[in-house]
Design a protein around this motif. Structure first.
Motif, short mmCIF file in Angstrom:
data_model
loop_
_atom_site.label_atom_id
_atom_site.label_comp_id
_atom_site.label_asym_id
_atom_site.label_seq_id
_atom_site.Cartn_x
_atom_site.Cartn_y
_atom_site.Cartn_z
N ARG A 86 0.83 -1.21 0.00
CA ARG A 86 0.00 0.00 0.00
C ARG A 86 0.87 1.26 0.00
O ARG A 86 0.56 2.25 -0.67
CB ARG A 86 -0.94 -0.01 1.21
N GLU A 87 1.98 1.21 0.76
CA GLU A 87 2.90 2.35 0.80
C GLU A 87 3.47 2.64 -0.59
O GLU A 87 3.55 3.80 -1.01
CB GLU A 87 4.02 2.08 1.79
N VAL A 88 3.86 1.58 -1.31
CA VAL A 88 4.40 1.76 -2.65
C VAL A 88 3.33 2.27 -3.60
O VAL A 88 3.58 3.14 -4.44
CB VAL A 88 5.01 0.43 -3.17
N SER A 89 2.11 1.75 -3.46
CA SER A 89 1.00 2.21 -4.30
C SER A 89 0.77 3.72 -4.11
O SER A 89 0.57 4.46 -5.06
CB SER A 89 -0.26 1.42 -3.96
N GLU A 90 0.83 4.16 -2.85
CA GLU A 90 0.66 5.59 -2.56
C GLU A 90 1.86 6.39 -3.07
O GLU A 90 1.70 7.52 -3.56
CB GLU A 90 0.46 5.78 -1.06
#
Length: 281
Positions: A86-90
């Motif tokens: 999720r961090e990478v997606s953001e």
């Protein structure tokens, strides 16, 4: 989540974890992002949303203790990658959605319900349950192999193959059950019989109202498992009323520039950076 798991297990058997300098594995995260980027290059959307499960416990576990209880715990190498994904997606700039107590499927269904009048929507997933969400403005692209092969379902194709409305796919699942999700449906009724019952009587309720018309063996199986049948329908049906606190333009695709490529590389995600650059040449 389906793409994250798929990407992890594609390389984990060869112990290709693509670890960061501190030893943290990234194979699932980088595979997930590369898959989304590849799908983006094929579908050519103007907007993109990523939907997440927010923990393993949902309202379906409250309904049925056995829901997904048969699934093994994730490998240690995968556990840290849930938050990382999720961090990478953001970091990339994709709009992320997820609601505690609900599954990603419910979020996807709610996005479709909210914006079906404003956009043509393509859902990329490996989850066949999503077929119940098909409508004239929504396409489901089921993952097949690698990053580029999909089994594409439209509303029309589904109706031709199944001879029922897509929304009734949950009723079919209620009869046949789902071994992956851990609910049995009606014991002794398989996919073909389940589909035929819904084709003939229109819904789970329609079948229950017509029990006298069924063969004695079928009637007996359904009567003996009626409570589980009704519960299975609740478990199989995707909710479309999860609050989506966003405007559709909040999902506009991010702009890629050198700083984004450099940040991904610096954070240990060089495979994503290289894949993105290769698709944009």
């Amino acid at each position: 989540m389906a793409l994250l798991f798929r990407s992890f297990f594609a390389t984990a058997p060869m112990r290709q974890y693509f670890r960061k300098a501190d030893g943290t594995p990234t194979n699932g995260v980088q595979g997930f992002a590369r898959h989304v980027l590849s799908a983006q290059s094929i579908v050519r959307p103007t907007h993109l949303a990523v939907c997440w499960d927010m923990g393993v416990h949902t309202f379906r576990n409250e309904l049925f203790d056995g829901y997904k209880a048969n699934r093994p715990a994730p490998p240690d190498e995968l556990k840290p990658q849930f938050d990382m994904a999720r961090e990478v997606s953001e970091m990339i700039g994709w709009k992320n959605f997820g609601t505690v107590g609900m599954e990603a499927d419910d979020t996807i269904g709610s996005i479709i319900h909210k914006w079906k009048g404003e956009a043509k929507i393509t859902v990329v997933s490996g989850d066949k349950d999503l077929l119940q969400l098909l409508n004239p403005s929504t396409t489901i692209a089921l993952t097949k192999k690698g990053y580029t092969e999909y089994n594409i379902y439209t509303d029309q194709r589904f109706k031709e193959e199944y001879a029922i409305e897509p929304s009734l796919f949950a009723d079919v699942k209620a009869f046949m059950g789902d071994t992956s999700d851990g609910y049995p449906g009606v014991k002794g009724i398989g996919p073909k019989t389940a589909l035929k019952l819904i084709q003939s009587y229109g819904s789970v309720d329609g079948v229950l109202q017509a029990l006298d018309e069924l063969k004695p063996a079928q009637r007996s199986k359904i009567q003996e498992n009626e409570d589980m049948l009704k519960l299975s329908l609740q478990l199989a049906r995707i909710h479309t009323n999860v609050p989506i606190d966003a405007a559709i333009d909040d999902c506009t695709l991010p702009i890629w520039d050198r700083s984004k490529f450099d940040q991904l590389t610096m954070e240990g995600y060089s495979l994503i950076s290289r894949h993105a650059q290769s698709l944009m040449r």
